[in-house]
Design a protein around this motif. Structure first.
Motif, mmCIF file in Angstrom:
data_model
loop_
_atom_site.group_PDB
_atom_site.id
_atom_site.type_symbol
_atom_site.label_atom_id
_atom_site.label_comp_id
_atom_site.label_asym_id
_atom_site.label_seq_id
_atom_site.Cartn_x
_atom_site.Cartn_y
_atom_site.Cartn_z
ATOM 1 N N MET A 39 -45.821 41.963 -53.536
ATOM 2 C CA MET A 39 -46.749 40.842 -53.566
ATOM 3 C C MET A 39 -47.387 40.655 -52.189
ATOM 4 O O MET A 39 -46.661 40.648 -51.179
ATOM 5 N N ASN A 40 -48.715 40.509 -52.111
ATOM 6 C CA ASN A 40 -49.340 40.354 -50.806
ATOM 7 C C ASN A 40 -49.129 38.935 -50.264
ATOM 8 O O ASN A 40 -48.744 38.013 -50.994
ATOM 9 N N TRP A 41 -49.404 38.789 -48.979
ATOM 10 C CA TRP A 41 -49.057 37.533 -48.315
ATOM 11 C C TRP A 41 -49.875 36.352 -48.825
ATOM 12 O O TRP A 41 -49.387 35.207 -48.838
ATOM 13 N N GLN A 42 -51.123 36.607 -49.261
ATOM 14 C CA GLN A 42 -51.934 35.504 -49.781
ATOM 15 C C GLN A 42 -51.309 34.907 -51.041
ATOM 16 O O GLN A 42 -51.305 33.679 -51.225
ATOM 17 N N LYS A 43 -50.759 35.769 -51.907
ATOM 18 C CA LYS A 43 -50.113 35.274 -53.121
ATOM 19 C C LYS A 43 -48.823 34.522 -52.785
ATOM 20 O O LYS A 43 -48.511 33.505 -53.405
ATOM 21 N N VAL A 44 -48.083 35.023 -51.800
ATOM 22 C CA VAL A 44 -46.871 34.322 -51.366
ATOM 23 C C VAL A 44 -47.229 32.942 -50.835
ATOM 24 O O VAL A 44 -46.577 31.936 -51.151
ATOM 25 N N LEU A 45 -48.290 32.871 -50.039
ATOM 26 C CA LEU A 45 -48.736 31.601 -49.483
ATOM 27 C C LEU A 45 -49.150 30.637 -50.598
ATOM 28 O O LEU A 45 -48.803 29.451 -50.573
ATOM 29 N N ALA A 46 -49.873 31.142 -51.582
ATOM 30 C CA ALA A 46 -50.370 30.298 -52.673
ATOM 31 C C ALA A 46 -49.246 29.710 -53.507
ATOM 32 O O ALA A 46 -49.425 28.667 -54.161
ATOM 33 N N GLN A 47 -48.079 30.345 -53.493
ATOM 34 C CA GLN A 47 -46.954 29.866 -54.288
ATOM 35 C C GLN A 47 -46.094 28.840 -53.548
ATOM 36 O O GLN A 47 -45.073 28.390 -54.071
ATOM 37 N N GLY A 48 -46.515 28.459 -52.347
ATOM 38 C CA GLY A 48 -45.757 27.494 -51.565
ATOM 39 C C GLY A 48 -45.810 26.090 -52.143
ATOM 40 O O GLY A 48 -46.531 25.807 -53.104
ATOM 41 N N PHE A 49 -45.044 25.195 -51.553
ATOM 42 C CA PHE A 49 -44.985 23.806 -52.006
ATOM 43 C C PHE A 49 -46.162 23.025 -51.418
ATOM 44 O O PHE A 49 -46.427 23.091 -50.217
ATOM 45 N N ASP A 50 -46.840 22.268 -52.292
ATOM 46 C CA ASP A 50 -47.953 21.446 -51.825
ATOM 47 C C ASP A 50 -47.720 19.962 -52.093
ATOM 48 O O ASP A 50 -48.638 19.151 -52.063
ATOM 49 N N SER A 51 -46.456 19.622 -52.363
ATOM 50 C CA SER A 51 -46.085 18.209 -52.474
ATOM 51 C C SER A 51 -44.648 18.040 -52.012
ATOM 52 O O SER A 51 -43.806 18.934 -52.192
ATOM 53 N N ALA A 52 -44.380 16.882 -51.425
ATOM 54 C CA ALA A 52 -43.021 16.602 -50.954
ATOM 55 C C ALA A 52 -42.055 16.494 -52.125
ATOM 56 O O ALA A 52 -40.896 16.919 -52.028
ATOM 57 N N GLU A 53 -42.505 15.946 -53.247
ATOM 58 C CA GLU A 53 -41.627 15.808 -54.413
ATOM 59 C C GLU A 53 -41.146 17.167 -54.905
ATOM 60 O O GLU A 53 -39.972 17.339 -55.231
ATOM 61 N N ALA A 54 -42.053 18.139 -54.965
ATOM 62 C CA ALA A 54 -41.664 19.474 -55.433
ATOM 63 C C ALA A 54 -40.688 20.127 -54.463
ATOM 64 O O ALA A 54 -39.733 20.796 -54.883
ATOM 65 N N LEU A 55 -40.905 19.942 -53.174
ATOM 66 C CA LEU A 55 -39.998 20.494 -52.167
ATOM 67 C C LEU A 55 -38.613 19.864 -52.293
ATOM 68 O O LEU A 55 -37.584 20.566 -52.269
ATOM 69 N N LEU A 56 -38.568 18.544 -52.443
ATOM 70 C CA LEU A 56 -37.285 17.847 -52.562
ATOM 71 C C LEU A 56 -36.554 18.272 -53.834
ATOM 72 O O LEU A 56 -35.334 18.443 -53.830
ATOM 73 N N ASP A 57 -37.281 18.464 -54.917
ATOM 74 C CA ASP A 57 -36.671 18.917 -56.166
ATOM 75 C C ASP A 57 -36.052 20.300 -55.989
ATOM 76 O O ASP A 57 -34.941 20.568 -56.473
ATOM 77 N N PHE A 58 -36.735 21.176 -55.285
ATOM 78 C CA PHE A 58 -36.239 22.525 -54.998
ATOM 79 C C PHE A 58 -34.921 22.468 -54.214
ATOM 80 O O PHE A 58 -34.027 23.297 -54.422
ATOM 81 N N LEU A 59 -34.797 21.473 -53.333
ATOM 82 C CA LEU A 59 -33.614 21.344 -52.481
ATOM 83 C C LEU A 59 -32.524 20.480 -53.104
ATOM 84 O O LEU A 59 -31.479 20.265 -52.478
ATOM 85 N N GLY A 60 -32.772 19.990 -54.325
ATOM 86 C CA GLY A 60 -31.782 19.152 -54.983
ATOM 87 C C GLY A 60 -31.626 17.797 -54.333
ATOM 88 O O GLY A 60 -30.528 17.223 -54.325
ATOM 89 N N LEU A 61 -32.722 17.262 -53.810
ATOM 90 C CA LEU A 61 -32.713 15.970 -53.136
ATOM 91 C C LEU A 61 -33.528 14.959 -53.927
ATOM 92 O O LEU A 61 -34.443 15.329 -54.674
ATOM 93 N N PRO A 62 -33.217 13.660 -53.790
ATOM 94 C CA PRO A 62 -33.963 12.635 -54.534
ATOM 95 C C PRO A 62 -35.447 12.655 -54.186
ATOM 96 O O PRO A 62 -35.819 12.715 -53.013
ATOM 97 N N LYS A 63 -36.268 12.581 -55.204
ATOM 98 C CA LYS A 63 -37.707 12.625 -54.975
ATOM 99 C C LYS A 63 -38.209 11.396 -54.238
ATOM 100 O O LYS A 63 -39.273 11.428 -53.621
ATOM 101 N N ASN A 64 -37.439 10.303 -54.293
ATOM 102 C CA ASN A 64 -37.903 9.084 -53.620
ATOM 103 C C ASN A 64 -37.794 9.165 -52.100
ATOM 104 O O ASN A 64 -38.186 8.237 -51.392
ATOM 105 N N LEU A 65 -37.261 10.295 -51.586
ATOM 106 C CA LEU A 65 -37.296 10.493 -50.136
ATOM 107 C C LEU A 65 -38.714 10.790 -49.657
ATOM 108 O O LEU A 65 -39.019 10.653 -48.478
ATOM 109 N N ALA A 66 -39.573 11.217 -50.583
ATOM 110 C CA ALA A 66 -40.966 11.480 -50.242
ATOM 111 C C ALA A 66 -41.711 10.164 -50.098
ATOM 112 O O ALA A 66 -41.457 9.205 -50.833
ATOM 113 N N HIS A 67 -42.647 10.103 -49.154
ATOM 114 C CA HIS A 67 -43.432 8.887 -48.945
ATOM 115 C C HIS A 67 -44.889 9.159 -49.284
ATOM 116 O O HIS A 67 -45.565 9.933 -48.595
ATOM 117 N N VAL A 68 -45.343 8.517 -50.343
ATOM 118 C CA VAL A 68 -46.669 8.812 -50.891
ATOM 119 C C VAL A 68 -47.775 8.522 -49.894
ATOM 120 O O VAL A 68 -48.696 9.333 -49.709
#
Length: 323
Positions: A1-30
């Motif tokens: 997979m080229n680097w542009q596709k890897v970059l495009a698959q990154g997290f673009d919201s704090a909620e999604a990142l927290l979910d990936f880490l098994g952390l409460p989504k309310n740690l994100a501040h809108v």
């Protein structure tokens, strides 16, 4: 997979990142995230500790309610760069070198970034503005070094980067091309065969200034990327930012220096935080910073002790911080 596709698959919201880490989504501040969008590559997130809300990598990228705290000394342009911006894409702050911002995009949005409020849209030269940049550099024979910054210059595709660099190399008085980039740390896939070949072909002296703040950021893929750039003829340096609750510990900073050295990278600067609006919770008192630096001097060989500095608007260089 080229680097542009890897970059495009990154997290673009704090909620999604927290979910990936098994952390409460309310740690994100809108509201904080609305002001400065989340952007985190998955490979960088994979180096974070699942279930740990105090992970030192997570704290660098997680939108926090503390970013909304108002503090008088913390402003949108802490380095007064608007006063050293003679044309779009050019920052000329120091003698002998000029900094070029070709893009405002990064692979990761660090919450303490001193350019988080920078007016990139108004200051983007675009492809049509490149010639004005070349003319500006050509007209000033005192400029021996060009620094490609941003945003992150390595976010540009090889084709455009090659075109820009080729034109720079026709300016006879240039000696050094320097990249300021966090991408080899957070997206090592970018340092692919094509990019390494581009580096190898550059006839100027090449300096790659990386940005890692914690040894946990540097995995085997990062090490391999660093070694590939070194083989391509780059001098590798690192500048870190001293950040509360992230690397404000002498053992942590020493571990970073040793890990960088294993990758062929020399510690260069340890910056005091630039007082940008939204970053007050990352800052440390100057006396605490100096005490940490003295501990490093007592622990590490001199070549692994980064210089403790701050940037002061109007000064001729970075300013050493000494008690």
């Amino acid at each position: 997979m080229n680097w542009q596709k890897v970059l495009a698959q990154g997290f673009d919201s704090a909620e999604a990142l927290l979910d990936f880490l098994g952390l409460p989504k309310n740690l994100a501040h809108v509201d904080a995230e609305r002001q400065f969008k989340t952007r985190v590559p998955r490979g960088f997130a994979a180096r974070m500790q699942p279930g740990n809300p105090y992970d030192p990598l997570l704290l660098q990228v997680l939108a926090s309610p503390q970013e909304l705290k108002q503090a008088e000394a913390y402003v949108k342009d802490p380095l007064a760069e608007n006063m050293k911006n003679p044309l779009p894409g050019v920052l000329h702050k120091y003698h002998g070198r000029v900094l070029i911002t070709l893009t405002g995009v990064c692979a990761v949005n660090c919450r303490y970034c001193f350019r988080r409020h920078f007016p990139y849209e108004a200051n983007n030269p675009g492809r049509k503005g490149w010639q004005s940049i070349f003319d500006y550099i050509q007209a000033d024979a005192s400029i021996a070094e060009v620094v490609l910054s941003g945003g992150d210059p390595l976010i540009m595709p090889d084709r455009l980067l090659q075109e820009f660099v080729d034109s720079l190399c026709h300016i006879n008085h240039l000696k050094v091309l320097r990249f300021h980039t966090r991408i080899p740390i957070v997206l090592p896939e970018r340092i692919d065969t094509s990019f390494v070949s581009l580096l190898e072909a550059i006839p100027l002296q090449k300096v790659m200034v990386l940005h890692a703040n914690h040894a946990q950021e540097i995995n085997e893929a990062v090490k391999q990327a660093c070694q590939a750039m070194q083989r391509a003829g780059c001098t590798l340096l690192n500048q870190a930012v001293l950040l509360s609750q992230i690397n404000d510990n002498a053992d942590t900073l020493a571990a970073l220096s040793w890990r960088l050295f294993e990758c062929g990278v020399l510690p260069y600067y340890l910056h005091l935080l630039d007082k940008v609006a939204g970053s007050v919770h990352f800052d440390l008192p100057e006396d605490r910073a100096c005490a940490l630096h003295k501990q490093l001097q007592a622990t590490l060989p001199g070549y692994l002790v980064p210089r403790l500095v701050r940037e002061v608007p109007g000064e001729a260089s970075k300013v050493a911080v000494i008690l």
